[in-house]
Design a protein around this motif. Structure first.
Motif, PDB file in Angstrom:
ATOM      1  N   LEU A   1      -6.863   9.444  -1.588  1.00 28.68           N
ATOM      2  CA  LEU A   1      -7.238   8.552  -2.684  1.00 28.68           C
ATOM      3  C   LEU A   1      -7.943   9.302  -3.805  1.00 28.68           C
ATOM      4  CD1 LEU A   1      -8.419   5.469  -0.587  1.00 28.68           C
ATOM      5  CD2 LEU A   1      -6.282   5.698  -1.889  1.00 28.68           C
ATOM      6  N   ALA A   2      -8.450  10.500  -3.487  1.00 34.28           N
ATOM      7  CA  ALA A   2      -9.028  11.375  -4.512  1.00 34.28           C
ATOM      8  C   ALA A   2      -7.963  12.299  -5.107  1.00 34.28           C
ATOM      9  CB  ALA A   2     -10.163  12.194  -3.917  1.00 34.28           C
ATOM     10  N   HIS A   3      -6.700  11.969  -4.842  1.00 29.03           N
ATOM     11  CA  HIS A   3      -5.531  12.689  -5.388  1.00 29.03           C
ATOM     12  C   HIS A   3      -5.376  14.100  -4.810  1.00 29.03           C
ATOM     13  CE1 HIS A   3      -5.157   9.365  -8.170  1.00 29.03           C
ATOM     14  NE2 HIS A   3      -6.408   9.554  -8.569  1.00 29.03           N
TER      15      HIS A   3
ATOM     16  N   PHE B   1       7.010  -1.190  18.527  1.00 27.06           N
ATOM     17  CA  PHE B   1       8.013  -1.785  17.647  1.00 27.06           C
ATOM     18  C   PHE B   1       7.353  -2.512  16.473  1.00 27.06           C
ATOM     19  CE2 PHE B   1      10.569  -5.529  16.482  1.00 27.06           C
ATOM     20  CZ  PHE B   1      11.734  -4.902  16.051  1.00 27.06           C
ATOM     21  N   ALA B   2       6.304  -3.276  16.776  1.00 30.70           N
ATOM     22  CA  ALA B   2       5.656  -4.071  15.742  1.00 30.70           C
ATOM     23  C   ALA B   2       5.057  -3.193  14.647  1.00 30.70           C
ATOM     24  CB  ALA B   2       4.582  -4.960  16.365  1.00 30.70           C
ATOM     25  N   ILE B   3       4.353  -2.130  15.028  1.00 31.65           N
ATOM     26  CA  ILE B   3       3.672  -1.324  14.014  1.00 31.65           C
ATOM     27  C   ILE B   3       4.679  -0.486  13.228  1.00 31.65           C
ATOM     28  CG2 ILE B   3       3.149   0.741  15.391  1.00 31.65           C
ATOM     29  CD1 ILE B   3       0.762  -1.099  12.986  1.00 31.65           C
ATOM     30  N   VAL B   4       5.733  -0.011  13.884  1.00 32.33           N
ATOM     31  CA  VAL B   4       6.744   0.786  13.173  1.00 32.33           C
ATOM     32  C   VAL B   4       7.530  -0.092  12.209  1.00 32.33           C
ATOM     33  CG1 VAL B   4       8.822   2.197  13.460  1.00 32.33           C
ATOM     34  CG2 VAL B   4       6.877   2.527  14.984  1.00 32.33           C
ATOM     35  N   GLU B   5       7.783  -1.338  12.592  1.00 34.73           N
ATOM     36  CA  GLU B   5       8.449  -2.281  11.689  1.00 34.73           C
ATOM     37  C   GLU B   5       7.546  -2.668  10.520  1.00 34.73           C
ATOM     38  OE1 GLU B   5      11.299  -4.387  11.361  1.00 34.73           O
ATOM     39  OE2 GLU B   5      12.377  -2.911  12.534  1.00 34.73           O
ATOM     40  N   LEU B   6       6.246  -2.803  10.785  1.00 38.08           N
ATOM     41  CA  LEU B   6       5.309  -3.271   9.776  1.00 38.08           C
ATOM     42  C   LEU B   6       4.952  -2.195   8.761  1.00 38.08           C
ATOM     43  CD1 LEU B   6       3.417  -5.557   8.807  1.00 38.08           C
ATOM     44  CD2 LEU B   6       1.695  -4.683  10.410  1.00 38.08           C
ATOM     45  N   PHE B   7       4.970  -0.931   9.165  1.00 35.90           N
ATOM     46  CA  PHE B   7       4.471   0.125   8.293  1.00 35.90           C
ATOM     47  C   PHE B   7       5.184   0.204   6.941  1.00 35.90           C
ATOM     48  CE2 PHE B   7       4.667   4.503   6.685  1.00 35.90           C
ATOM     49  CZ  PHE B   7       3.327   4.655   6.353  1.00 35.90           C
ATOM     50  N   PRO B   8       6.519   0.092   6.865  1.00 32.86           N
ATOM     51  CA  PRO B   8       7.144   0.139   5.526  1.00 32.86           C
ATOM     52  C   PRO B   8       6.564  -0.888   4.564  1.00 32.86           C
ATOM     53  CG  PRO B   8       8.817   0.382   7.215  1.00 32.86           C
ATOM     54  CD  PRO B   8       7.540   0.019   7.924  1.00 32.86           C
TER      55      PRO B   8
ATOM     56  N   ASP C   1       2.858  -2.121   0.020  1.00 30.72           N
ATOM     57  CA  ASP C   1       1.818  -3.021  -0.489  1.00 30.72           C
ATOM     58  C   ASP C   1       0.472  -2.330  -0.717  1.00 30.72           C
ATOM     59  OD1 ASP C   1       3.640  -5.052  -0.464  1.00 30.72           O
ATOM     60  OD2 ASP C   1       2.889  -6.007   1.369  1.00 30.72           O
ATOM     61  N   ILE C   2       0.067  -1.437   0.197  1.00 29.69           N
ATOM     62  CA  ILE C   2      -1.266  -0.847   0.061  1.00 29.69           C
ATOM     63  C   ILE C   2      -1.239   0.683   0.047  1.00 29.69           C
ATOM     64  CG2 ILE C   2      -2.356  -2.844   1.140  1.00 29.69           C
ATOM     65  CD1 ILE C   2      -2.671  -1.246   3.709  1.00 29.69           C
ATOM     66  N   GLY C   3      -0.100   1.292   0.335  1.00 36.12           N
ATOM     67  CA  GLY C   3       0.010   2.747   0.280  1.00 36.12           C
ATOM     68  C   GLY C   3      -0.475   3.434   1.545  1.00 36.12           C
ATOM     69  N   ILE C   4      -0.170   4.716   1.670  1.00 40.46           N
ATOM     70  CA  ILE C   4      -0.511   5.458   2.871  1.00 40.46           C
ATOM     71  C   ILE C   4      -2.018   5.615   3.024  1.00 40.46           C
ATOM     72  CG2 ILE C   4      -0.215   7.669   1.646  1.00 40.46           C
ATOM     73  CD1 ILE C   4       0.373   6.970   5.407  1.00 40.46           C
ATOM     74  N   GLY C   5      -2.753   5.757   1.902  1.00 41.03           N
ATOM     75  CA  GLY C   5      -4.199   5.949   1.983  1.00 41.03           C
ATOM     76  C   GLY C   5      -4.901   4.775   2.635  1.00 41.03           C
TER      77      GLY C   5
ATOM     78  N   SER D   1      -3.509   2.386   4.304  1.00 45.02           N
ATOM     79  CA  SER D   1      -2.949   2.180   5.646  1.00 45.02           C
ATOM     80  C   SER D   1      -3.738   2.994   6.670  1.00 45.02           C
ATOM     81  CB  SER D   1      -1.471   2.585   5.680  1.00 45.02           C
ATOM     82  OG  SER D   1      -0.686   1.744   4.866  1.00 45.02           O
ATOM     83  N   MET D   2      -4.094   4.222   6.290  1.00 42.27           N
ATOM     84  CA  MET D   2      -4.891   5.053   7.195  1.00 42.27           C
ATOM     85  C   MET D   2      -6.276   4.462   7.419  1.00 42.27           C
ATOM     86  SD  MET D   2      -3.706   8.850   5.860  1.00 42.27           S
ATOM     87  CE  MET D   2      -4.765   9.775   7.000  1.00 42.27           C
ATOM     88  N   VAL D   3      -6.842   3.824   6.400  1.00 46.68           N
ATOM     89  CA  VAL D   3      -8.132   3.155   6.565  1.00 46.68           C
ATOM     90  C   VAL D   3      -8.006   2.023   7.593  1.00 46.68           C
ATOM     91  CG1 VAL D   3      -9.886   1.733   5.440  1.00 46.68           C
ATOM     92  CG2 VAL D   3      -8.958   3.743   4.266  1.00 46.68           C
ATOM     93  N   VAL D   4      -6.916   1.265   7.516  1.00 45.52           N
ATOM     94  CA  VAL D   4      -6.679   0.179   8.479  1.00 45.52           C
ATOM     95  C   VAL D   4      -6.601   0.734   9.894  1.00 45.52           C
ATOM     96  CG1 VAL D   4      -5.024  -1.573   9.245  1.00 45.52           C
ATOM     97  CG2 VAL D   4      -5.559  -1.339   6.813  1.00 45.52           C
ATOM     98  N   PHE D   5      -5.837   1.821  10.068  1.00 50.84           N
ATOM     99  CA  PHE D   5      -5.703   2.417  11.389  1.00 50.84           C
ATOM    100  C   PHE D   5      -7.042   2.958  11.885  1.00 50.84           C
ATOM    101  CE2 PHE D   5      -1.127   3.288   9.989  1.00 50.84           C
ATOM    102  CZ  PHE D   5      -0.671   2.124  10.582  1.00 50.84           C
ATOM    103  N   GLY D   6      -7.847   3.501  10.980  1.00 51.24           N
ATOM    104  CA  GLY D   6      -9.174   3.968  11.365  1.00 51.24           C
ATOM    105  C   GLY D   6     -10.067   2.833  11.842  1.00 51.24           C
ATOM    106  N   ALA D   7      -9.990   1.687  11.154  1.00 54.13           N
ATOM    107  CA  ALA D   7     -10.784   0.521  11.547  1.00 54.13           C
ATOM    108  C   ALA D   7     -10.373   0.024  12.931  1.00 54.13           C
ATOM    109  CB  ALA D   7     -10.625  -0.589  10.513  1.00 54.13           C
ATOM    110  N   LEU D   8      -9.071   0.044  13.212  1.00 59.22           N
ATOM    111  CA  LEU D   8      -8.600  -0.368  14.531  1.00 59.22           C
ATOM    112  C   LEU D   8      -9.104   0.590  15.612  1.00 59.22           C
ATOM    113  CD1 LEU D   8      -4.931  -1.371  13.605  1.00 59.22           C
ATOM    114  CD2 LEU D   8      -6.739  -2.909  14.398  1.00 59.22           C
ATOM    115  N   SER D   9      -9.203   1.869  15.291  1.00 60.73           N
ATOM    116  CA  SER D   9      -9.746   2.837  16.252  1.00 60.73           C
ATOM    117  C   SER D   9     -11.215   2.545  16.551  1.00 60.73           C
ATOM    118  CB  SER D   9      -9.590   4.263  15.720  1.00 60.73           C
ATOM    119  OG  SER D   9      -8.229   4.631  15.602  1.00 60.73           O
ATOM    120  N   VAL D  10     -11.971   2.132  15.535  1.00 60.72           N
ATOM    121  CA  VAL D  10     -13.377   1.779  15.746  1.00 60.72           C
ATOM    122  C   VAL D  10     -13.482   0.570  16.674  1.00 60.72           C
ATOM    123  CG1 VAL D  10     -15.473   0.915  14.627  1.00 60.72           C
ATOM    124  CG2 VAL D  10     -14.157   2.768  13.563  1.00 60.72           C
ATOM    125  N   ILE D  11     -12.630  -0.417  16.472  1.00 59.56           N
ATOM    126  CA  ILE D  11     -12.620  -1.585  17.358  1.00 59.56           C
ATOM    127  C   ILE D  11     -12.335  -1.162  18.796  1.00 59.56           C
ATOM    128  CG2 ILE D  11     -11.418  -3.739  17.897  1.00 59.56           C
ATOM    129  CD1 ILE D  11     -10.955  -4.062  14.859  1.00 59.56           C
TER     130      ILE D  11
END
Length: 492
Positions: free
Chosen positions: A363-365, A418-425, A430-434, A436-446
């Motif tokens: 996100l900092a380019h 299957f669900a996450i691979v289908e959802l990722f595109p 909608d929110i970009g790879i950056g 998306s990685m924040v979302v995955f990080g939050a799930l890891s914290v949970i």
């Protein structure tokens, strides 16, 4: 607490639990995890090959659902395969289904390589998925039934390691094929990428006939002559009377005839673990890596042809896969000493950190931040999460129900995949790879919070002792079991 399971005094099981892992153990474990290698290969090669298949290259825009199925559909087929494993493995044994799986995968790989239209490719991908799913449901269940208790983690982790070697193998084949014959990318190369997997699966099909059936399964099903023959291959020579006593031991220890509260507790914990293992995004760089990195123009991938961009993307993905392999090797060395719980919490913590760090860099380019973040993520996943999940899938359940529940866990794994691979595109658009990685990080914290609270330590215990642990402890009490020495003590 059941004193039989607690003392673990059955002579035959004591010998199995105390054996030294000879070359024979490693050979049959390698054969059992061929399906893991094929899953890894299939995970990586379809993303590389899909852009060059003449009748499939435009479906990303013209038929996005079919495109998603070709990328992730093997996972849906694998979910079906896992249910097939649930229906048959406890009745017909581990070995027979492992043989059938290898045959189905060989057929699927050949069909995909010789596909003449989209329908044939879809069918072949489904074939491959069914084989991979059934294999993943059975492999670690089979391994824990002969593995010595102090080396069960080492042997069980082979499933994850083989997956990663399959991933690297697919990337290497892709790089070599495209570099040697770039002009044939749209005619021959993609067929080679898809068909090469038939070679190890055909070899596995032939050699798996010589694997022993699970001794525990044979004894539990009163196949005493075959059990004696199988045990001799593990350098154990029992008398018939000893085998019958072990049958009585297993029958009593496993509370024959019903699914207990302990089994349900074990199922919920490992079901959540496997779900988070997938929804935290491990397969995103593996399925979409070549295309994703080509689009990010890392390592000079700007300009040039589509093939050159894909090659750069595959090279970037190969770097990540190499990190994956090395980290899993470290986990392989630590799993039986450091413990399952500790490695899992460390793994999820590292995944969360690198997801967020990589996202902030991107996100900092600083585009290479994606590669750094995903590399660290995969490193910690390999260290403490990937192999640990497959090991617990087989370790948590009694022999009578191990095939059934390991298969149901595999079903959760593949549906989540299957669900996450289908959802990722959609996430990427909608929110970009950056983000998306924040979302995955939050799930890891949970995941860290959940497994800190409810996940026990199980290293150094026989599978029968682990079953007793789940029977006599609530979820809250299980989460307080941090050391092997406390596993024998019921909580009050």
């Amino acid at each position: 607490m059941n004193s039989i399971a607690n003392e673990n005094t059955d002579p035959i099981l004591d010998k199995l639990n105390g054996k030294i892992t000879t070359k024979f153990y490693w050979v049959i474990t390698l054969l059992a995890t061929i399906g893991g290698f094929l899953f890894g290969y299939d995970t990586s090669n379809i993303g590389t090959a899909l852009g060059f298949i003449p009748f499939a290259k435009d479906i990303a825009t013209t038929a996005p659902f079919i495109y998603g199925y070709l990328v992730a559909g093997a996972s849906l087929g694998a979910a079906v395969g896992a249910l097939i494993g649930a229906a048959f493995t406890d009745k017909y044994g581990r070995k027979s289904l492992l043989i059938i799986d290898a045959a189905i995968y060989t057929i699927g790989a050949l069909l995909s390589a010789f596909s003449v239209n989209l329908l044939m490719l879809v069918i072949s991908r489904t074939f491959i998925g069914v084989a991979v799913g059934t294999d993943s449901a059975i492999a670690t269940a089979y391994i824990v039934e002969y593995a010595p208790k102090n080396k069960r983690g080492h042997l069980g982790l082979m499933q994850q390691w083989m997956i990663e070697w399959g991933i690297v193998g697919a990337y290497l084949v892709g790089i070599v094929v495209f570099l040697i014959a770039p002009g044939l990318a749209y005619t021959v190369d993609w067929r080679v990428l898809l068909g090469v997997a038939a070679i190890p699966s055909a070899i596995g099909l032939g050699i798996r006939f010589y694997m022993p059936e699970s001794p525990r399964w044979l004894i539990l099903h009163e196949k005493y002559d075959k059990a004696i023959a199988a045990l001799k291959r593990f350098n154990i020579t029992p008398e018939l009377a000893e085998i019958k006593n072990t049958h009585s031991y297993l029958t009593e220890a496993e509370t024959k005839g019903k699914v207990t509260h302990g089994i349900k507790r074990a199922f919920l914990i490992i079901g959540l673990f496997i779900m988070f293992q997938q929804i935290t995004g491990v397969n995103i760089p593996l399925y979409y890596g070549p295309t994703l990195f080509a689009q990010l123009h890392i390592f000079g991938s700007t300009g040039g042809t589509y093939i050159s961009s894909i090659i750069f993307g595959v090279e970037s993905s190969a770097i990540l896969a190499s990190i994956f392999i090395v980290s899993t090797l470290i986990g392989f060395r630590l799993i039986d000493s450091y413990g399952r719980r500790s490695l899992a919490l460390l793994g999820y913590s590292g995944m969360a950190f690198f997801d967020v760090a990589g996202a902030l860099l991107f996100l900092a380019h600083i585009e290479i931040g994606v590669l750094i973040g995903l590399g660290g993520f995969l490193g910690f996943f390999g260290l403490g999460v990937g192999g640990t999940g497959w090991l617990l899938q087989g370790e948590y359940f009694p022999t009578k129900y191990r095939g059934l529940f390991a298969s149901l866990i595999a079903f959760i794994d593949w549906i989540s995949n299957f669900a996450i691979v289908e959802l990722f595109p959609v996430m990427h658009i909608d929110i970009g790879i950056g983000y998306s990685m924040v979302v995955f990080g939050a799930l890891s914290v949970i995941a860290i919070i959940i497994f800190f609270l409810i996940m026990p330590e199980t290293k150094g215990k026989s599978v029968e002792e682990i079953n007793e642990m789940f029977e006599h402890n609530t979820f809250r009490q299980l989460g307080t079991i941090r050391k092997a020495s406390r596993l024998d003590e019921p909580k009050h």
